[in-house]
Structures are given as structure tokens and as C-alpha cells.
Design a protein around this motif. Structure first.
Motif, PDB file in Angstrom:
ATOM      1  N   ASP A  17      37.303  38.856  36.078  1.00 47.26           N
ATOM      2  CA  ASP A  17      37.505  39.459  37.549  1.00 47.26           C
ATOM      3  C   ASP A  17      36.061  38.322  38.268  1.00 47.26           C
ATOM      4  O   ASP A  17      36.176  38.262  38.699  1.00 47.26           O
ATOM      5  CB  ASP A  17      37.135  40.525  38.205  1.00 47.26           C
ATOM      6  CG  ASP A  17      36.404  41.239  39.097  1.00 47.26           C
ATOM      7  OD1 ASP A  17      38.067  41.369  40.141  1.00 47.26           O
ATOM      8  OD2 ASP A  17      35.841  41.255  39.145  1.00 47.26           O
ATOM      9  N   LEU A  19      35.639  35.492  37.585  1.00 46.51           N
ATOM     10  CA  LEU A  19      36.331  34.556  38.135  1.00 46.51           C
ATOM     11  C   LEU A  19      35.979  34.025  39.610  1.00 46.51           C
ATOM     12  O   LEU A  19      36.561  33.090  40.054  1.00 46.51           O
ATOM     13  CB  LEU A  19      38.250  33.934  37.610  1.00 46.51           C
ATOM     14  CG  LEU A  19      38.649  32.331  37.498  1.00 46.51           C
ATOM     15  CD1 LEU A  19      38.062  31.768  36.999  1.00 46.51           C
ATOM     16  CD2 LEU A  19      40.136  32.394  37.399  1.00 46.51           C
ATOM     17  N   LYS A  20      36.716  34.978  40.089  1.00 49.30           N
ATOM     18  CA  LYS A  20      36.837  35.285  41.710  1.00 49.30           C
ATOM     19  C   LYS A  20      35.131  34.676  42.446  1.00 49.30           C
ATOM     20  O   LYS A  20      34.530  34.690  43.152  1.00 49.30           O
ATOM     21  CB  LYS A  20      36.406  36.704  41.914  1.00 49.30           C
ATOM     22  CG  LYS A  20      38.116  37.062  41.548  1.00 49.30           C
ATOM     23  CD  LYS A  20      38.383  38.549  41.763  1.00 49.30           C
ATOM     24  CE  LYS A  20      39.478  39.602  41.717  1.00 49.30           C
ATOM     25  NZ  LYS A  20      39.689  40.506  41.743  1.00 49.30           N
ATOM     26  N   ALA A  38      39.496  32.005  41.754  1.00 49.22           N
ATOM     27  CA  ALA A  38      40.571  32.864  41.578  1.00 49.22           C
ATOM     28  C   ALA A  38      41.483  32.762  42.255  1.00 49.22           C
ATOM     29  O   ALA A  38      42.747  32.765  41.954  1.00 49.22           O
ATOM     30  CB  ALA A  38      40.373  34.419  41.549  1.00 49.22           C
ATOM     31  N   SER A  41      43.736  29.360  40.777  1.00 46.43           N
ATOM     32  CA  SER A  41      45.197  29.632  40.272  1.00 46.43           C
ATOM     33  C   SER A  41      45.748  30.172  40.652  1.00 46.43           C
ATOM     34  O   SER A  41      47.000  30.206  40.358  1.00 46.43           O
ATOM     35  CB  SER A  41      44.386  30.357  38.880  1.00 46.43           C
ATOM     36  OG  SER A  41      42.911  29.327  38.740  1.00 46.43           O
ATOM     37  N   TRP A  42      45.520  31.405  42.294  1.00 45.60           N
ATOM     38  CA  TRP A  42      46.767  32.226  42.262  1.00 45.60           C
ATOM     39  C   TRP A  42      47.520  30.894  43.479  1.00 45.60           C
ATOM     40  O   TRP A  42      48.437  31.178  43.366  1.00 45.60           O
ATOM     41  CB  TRP A  42      46.393  32.835  43.091  1.00 45.60           C
ATOM     42  CG  TRP A  42      47.252  33.348  44.413  1.00 45.60           C
ATOM     43  CD1 TRP A  42      48.307  34.216  44.039  1.00 45.60           C
ATOM     44  CD2 TRP A  42      47.279  33.443  45.601  1.00 45.60           C
ATOM     45  NE1 TRP A  42      48.971  34.319  44.891  1.00 45.60           N
ATOM     46  CE2 TRP A  42      48.808  33.834  45.762  1.00 45.60           C
ATOM     47  CE3 TRP A  42      46.505  31.719  46.679  1.00 45.60           C
ATOM     48  CZ2 TRP A  42      48.845  33.346  47.495  1.00 45.60           C
ATOM     49  CZ3 TRP A  42      47.004  31.644  47.601  1.00 45.60           C
ATOM     50  CH2 TRP A  42      48.459  32.688  48.481  1.00 45.60           C
TER      51      TRP A  42
END
Length: 199
Positions: A17, A19-20, A38, A41-42
Motif C-alpha cells: 500500500d 506504493l501509493k 501505484a 503501475s495500474w
């Protein structure tokens, strides 16, 4: 499944988490807000899903998506290195490998080894899947910078030659997407948002 495996998997889920909170230099499309890892990556995973038909060869899309979802997890410990940084290499470092071992090591051994292998494959960039995944990784910031009137190119005085050299990796994964990307780069020069070196 053993409950100890579940506890380790939940610990990993909580850890990633973070990463956000890792901010990148690039900003969201048509925005002043920095993208976080994040989101990056998404977005890459979704891009791969949509653009896979343009890969130079047929790829294992699930493996590409897995690469893209985990490739920057190491930045939880190592931080984001700007691709055009002149002080620190953007290439894989021992610092990142140490981070990969720690973060993936939170998982049960079989999953830790599996994700470590996928991460290493992306970093080495030799398989068809890694080439296509890396093409996505180089394409997204190009799209962001062109949507933001030069974005990080302008902010950090990055010239055409550096951008062109870094973005050429795209063609190893997709010649079709590289043609599009190369045109965007050239258009950016014509519009004055990307400068060539003074000769």
C-alpha cells in the motif's frame, strides 16, 4: 491453505500500500498533480491489456501485467529514480535488488520466488514479455509529457537527444507503437516543447 501463508500474504498486501505514497516526477495527463507509483503501475497494466495486439510477437499477457504491477514495488524502499537523472543511474541497482528481496520476502516462499523471478525478468528486459512491458513503461510518461506542454522535459531541461535515446526501447516491444511514439517526439520538437541541443 495454511494460516501462516495467509498472514504473510496480508502483511505483503499492507506493505505494498506504501506504493501509493511514492511520487513520480511525471504528472497526470493535463494536470499539475504528480502521479504516484501505484497509479503508474495500474495504468501500465491497463495499457498492456489494450495495446497487446501491437506487440512485435504474441506475448503472455498475464505475465506482462504481473510484471507491470510489481516492477516498481522496490521503490517503496529505494525511491523513484528519475529516468533522466544525471547523478543516479535509472538502471537496476543493488539497492533495488535488496528492496525486492525484502518486499517479496514477506510472502510465502513459493510466491516470493515467483515474483522475484518476474521482477528480474522485467529488469533484464530480454524476453518478449519484458520487452513489451518495458515499452509500456516508456510510453506512458511520453504521453503524459506531451499532454502537459513538455512536462518534465521542460521542468528539468531534458533535450530531444536524451528523450529519443530513452524512448527507443519501445521499438523492442512494439515497432508499431514506436512509430507512433517517434512521431509524438518529433511533433514535440516542432511545437517547441522539446528542444534539440544547440549545435
Amino acid at each position: 491453505m495454511k494460516s501462516t501463508d495467509l498472514f504473510r500474504q496480508i502483511a505483503f498486501i499492507k506493505e505494498v500500500d506504501k506504493l501509493k505514497y511514492i511520487l513520480r516526477r511525471t504528472k497526470l495527463f493535463n494536470s499539475d498533480r504528480n502521479e504516484n507509483d501505484a497509479e503508474h503501475s495500474w495504468h501500465l497494466a491497463l495499457m498492456a491489456l489494450v495495446l497487446a495486439e501491437h506487440a512485435n510477437v504474441a506475448v503472455d499477457l498475464l505475465k506482462v501485467i504481473r510484471m507491470l504491477l510489481i516492477h516498481d514495488l522496490v521503490e517503496i524502499d529505494a525511491g523513484d529514480t528519475f529516468i533522466y537523472d544525471t547523478q543516479k543511474s535509472h538502471d537496476n541497482t543493488e539497492e533495488e535488488r535488496k528492496a525486492a528481496h525484502r518486499i517479496f520476502g514477506l510472502l510465502p516462499n513459493h510466491q516470493a520466488q515467483e515474483l522475484m523471478a518476474v521482477w528480474e525478468e522485467f529488469e533484464e528486459g530480454q524476453t518478449d514479455e519484458a520487452k513489451f512491458a518495458r515499452a509500456m513503461d516508456r510510453l506512458e510518461p511520453l504521453l503524459q509529457n506531451t499532454s502537459n506542454n513538455g512536462g518534465t522535459w521542460t521542468e528539468f531541461d531534458v533535450d530531444y537527444e536524451k528523450v529519443y535515446a530513452k524512448k527507443q526501447v519501445i521499438q523492442r516491444g512494439s515497432k508499431v507503437i514506436w512509430q507512433y511514439a517517434e512521431q509524438l517526439i518529433n511533433d514535440s520538437v516542432d511545437k517547441g516543447i522539446l528542444k534539440k541541443k544547440d549545435v
